[in-house]
Design a protein around this motif. Structure first.
Motif, PDB file in Angstrom:
ATOM      1  N   PRO A  88      -7.112   8.139  13.685  1.00  0.00           N
ATOM      2  CA  PRO A  88      -5.690   7.802  13.585  1.00  0.00           C
ATOM      3  C   PRO A  88      -4.945   8.612  12.523  1.00  0.00           C
ATOM      4  O   PRO A  88      -3.711   8.733  12.597  1.00  0.00           O
ATOM      5  CB  PRO A  88      -5.701   6.307  13.220  1.00  0.00           C
ATOM      6  N   ARG A  93      -4.100   7.632  18.792  1.00  0.00           N
ATOM      7  CA  ARG A  93      -4.374   6.203  18.701  1.00  0.00           C
ATOM      8  C   ARG A  93      -5.856   5.973  18.983  1.00  0.00           C
ATOM      9  O   ARG A  93      -6.405   6.545  19.914  1.00  0.00           O
ATOM     10  CB  ARG A  93      -3.517   5.424  19.710  1.00  0.00           C
ATOM     11  N   GLN A 116      -6.065   1.083  16.375  1.00  0.00           N
ATOM     12  CA  GLN A 116      -4.854   0.502  16.963  1.00  0.00           C
ATOM     13  C   GLN A 116      -5.137  -0.620  17.950  1.00  0.00           C
ATOM     14  O   GLN A 116      -4.247  -1.403  18.260  1.00  0.00           O
ATOM     15  CB  GLN A 116      -4.037   1.608  17.664  1.00  0.00           C
ATOM     16  N   ARG A 342       2.028  -0.745  21.358  1.00  0.00           N
ATOM     17  CA  ARG A 342       2.072  -0.148  20.029  1.00  0.00           C
ATOM     18  C   ARG A 342       1.514  -1.049  18.933  1.00  0.00           C
ATOM     19  O   ARG A 342       0.950  -0.573  17.956  1.00  0.00           O
ATOM     20  CB  ARG A 342       3.520   0.225  19.666  1.00  0.00           C
ATOM     21  N   ASP A 343       1.673  -2.358  19.083  1.00  0.00           N
ATOM     22  CA  ASP A 343       1.296  -3.235  17.976  1.00  0.00           C
ATOM     23  C   ASP A 343       0.759  -4.552  18.521  1.00  0.00           C
ATOM     24  O   ASP A 343       1.432  -5.234  19.294  1.00  0.00           O
ATOM     25  CB  ASP A 343       2.517  -3.484  17.084  1.00  0.00           C
ATOM     26  N   ASP A 439       1.464   5.153  14.207  1.00  0.00           N
ATOM     27  CA  ASP A 439       2.423   4.249  13.584  1.00  0.00           C
ATOM     28  C   ASP A 439       3.082   5.045  12.467  1.00  0.00           C
ATOM     29  O   ASP A 439       2.675   4.999  11.325  1.00  0.00           O
ATOM     30  CB  ASP A 439       1.714   3.008  13.047  1.00  0.00           C
TER      31      ASP A 439
END
Length: 453
Positions: A88, A93, A116, A342-343, A439
């Motif tokens: 990362p 990712r 991630q 993404r999260d 990120d």
């Protein structure tokens, strides 16, 4: 989307099959997928000549990911030891899959700051690992090729139903010795006994000579089968009015059991972790108590095989369930959703996260710290030095950042700290590239000061 599926070992087995299957499924869905192995191994012979299969060191992997702009690196959670947490830091990712639960249960060092997404192949593996990481672990069952493993006609071969055991006889968790104790009763009931064993018979004989002798006396067949021939074998078992039986004490997820059911072959197994997520009584499968005696298990098998019509209905129901739930297409869709998210947030309290990390601290667990922290950080620092020698300053700084995250005490030595600071300064003056971290906001904050690592 460009995905690099990576693993330390290049060998036959569940993880090797998973990597090949996932690559095929991602390609079928229109995405670019390649393989990377950190070590050579027996599976390499099947991959010879494939331009999208790579072998090399962690240094080679980082260069490939950066040069080819891979979006995702998909690795095994046990690859923590290889230094994969550096990925990362260079902008890709990192997604991990846990294929089994090792003892003691832990996630090595993975947290939301090092990858991630984290996936387990079954609910029980997820539940065992979740207390030791702040990453919300997703569950994605491994898929099988339901087009190749499908019901079909099979020519009669002998008389009597076939009861088959499929696995690795040298593995204690598979409990082939338990199946051997069922063999005399099954044989008296007119069943044919098949043992499809990836290991030679001597593997069982070393630990359980009496069980090996029983199988030599009662098994009609004992040996390995090429994986390409397995669909035909499962159809033959189903056509005989027989079944596959599992005797495992646990499975990450029983792929062989899914493949058998997908071919319309009923499966009977113990009600244990992993098996009970592969064999569903609601969808044609049969489970016996985990503490059942050999006589009780054999009686259940014999009683089940006597009703041929019910057995055929079980096989059809199991095949439909596997097609709908465990196909490669289902697996690929689930992973693509994870790749695109993404999260996933964080789970657990600060206290639980500290308790998990405490298992790898130099104060309380020095040997484990040296193996899983210091060793990993030292490996990443050496990669940073190697990259620096070729003036790959950005990648070198990224590997050094990962090393201080893995083992902060590594930098109590002033010379190492000076190396890290020097790499950071060099990286800041290196030409900018189009790659951005997964990120970017967090990564930019981290780059601002080495103290934040």
């Amino acid at each position: 989307m460009k995905v690099l599926i990576a693993n330390t070992d290049c060998r036959l087995g569940g993880v090797g099959t998973f990597m090949l299957s996932l690559r095929a499924a991602l390609r079928a869905a229109g995405h670019h997928a390649e393989l990377f192995y950190l070590q050579h191994g027996p599976l390499e012979a099947q991959l010879a000549g494939d331009p999208h299969v790579h072998f090399g060191s962690l240094t080679d992997l980082l260069r490939l990911v950066d040069r080819e702009a891979f979006d995702i690196v998909h690795a095994n959670n046990i690859d923590w030891a290889s230094g994969m947490s550096a990925v990362p830091r260079i902008g890709a990712r990192l997604v991990l899959t846990a294929h089994k639960l090792r003892a003691p249960a832990w996630t090595y060092g993975w947290t939301t700051r090092d990858c991630q997404a984290f996936v387990a192949v079954s609910r029980w593996v997820r539940d065992g690992l979740q207390p030791y990481t702040d990453i919300p672990i997703q569950v994605v069952p491994n898929g099988i090729d339901v087009h190749r493993f499908s019901p079909g006609p099979a020519a009669p071969n002998g008389s009597g139903p076939i009861v088959a055991w499929v696995g690795r006889g040298g593995s204690r968790v598979k409990r082939l010795e338990f199946f051997a104790q069922l063999a005399p009763a099954l044989r008296r009931a007119g069943c044919r006994i098949w043992v499809v064993d990836q290991h030679p018979p001597t593997a069982l004989a070393e630990d359980f000579p009496d069980a090996a002798q029983l199988l030599h006396e009662h098994a009609d067949r004992w040996g390995g089968v090429d994986h390409l021939e397995m669909p035909r074998l499962y159809r033959e078992i189903a056509a005989s009015g027989g079944c596959v039986i599992s005797t495992s004490s646990q499975e990450g997820l029983g792929l062989a059991l899914l493949e058998a059911q997908s071919c319309g072959c009923p499966v009977i197994g113990p009600d244990v972790n992993g098996v009970n997520e592969s064999v569903s009584p609601e969808h044609g499968g049969l489970l016996f108590p985990s503490d059942a005696s050999p006589d009780a298990a054999a009686a259940l098998v014999i009683e089940t095989l006597r009703d041929r019509d019910a057995l055929q209905r079980r096989g059809a129901a199991a095949a439909a369930h596997v097609r709908n739930t465990f196909s490669l297409e289902c697996m690929a869709r689930s992973y693509l959703q994870i790749y695109g998210r993404r999260d996933f947030g964080r789970v657990g309290t600060l206290r639980s996260r500290m308790r998990a990390r405490r298992r790898l601290t130099p104060v309380f667990h020095t040997p484990e710290y040296l193996e899983h922290r210091w060793g990993v950080g030292d490996r990443q620092l050496e990669v940073a030095r190697e990259l620096a020698r070729s003036r790959d300053w950005r990648l070198a700084a990224a590997a050094a950042r990962a090393s201080i995250r893995a083992a902060p005490t590594l930098y109590l030595k002033p010379g190492r700290l000076l190396t890290l600071v020097g790499l950071e300064l060099r990286a800041r003056t290196a030409p900018r590239t189009r790659r951005t971290p997964p990120d970017s906001g967090v990564a930019e904050d981290r780059r601002a000061s080495v103290l934040r690592f």
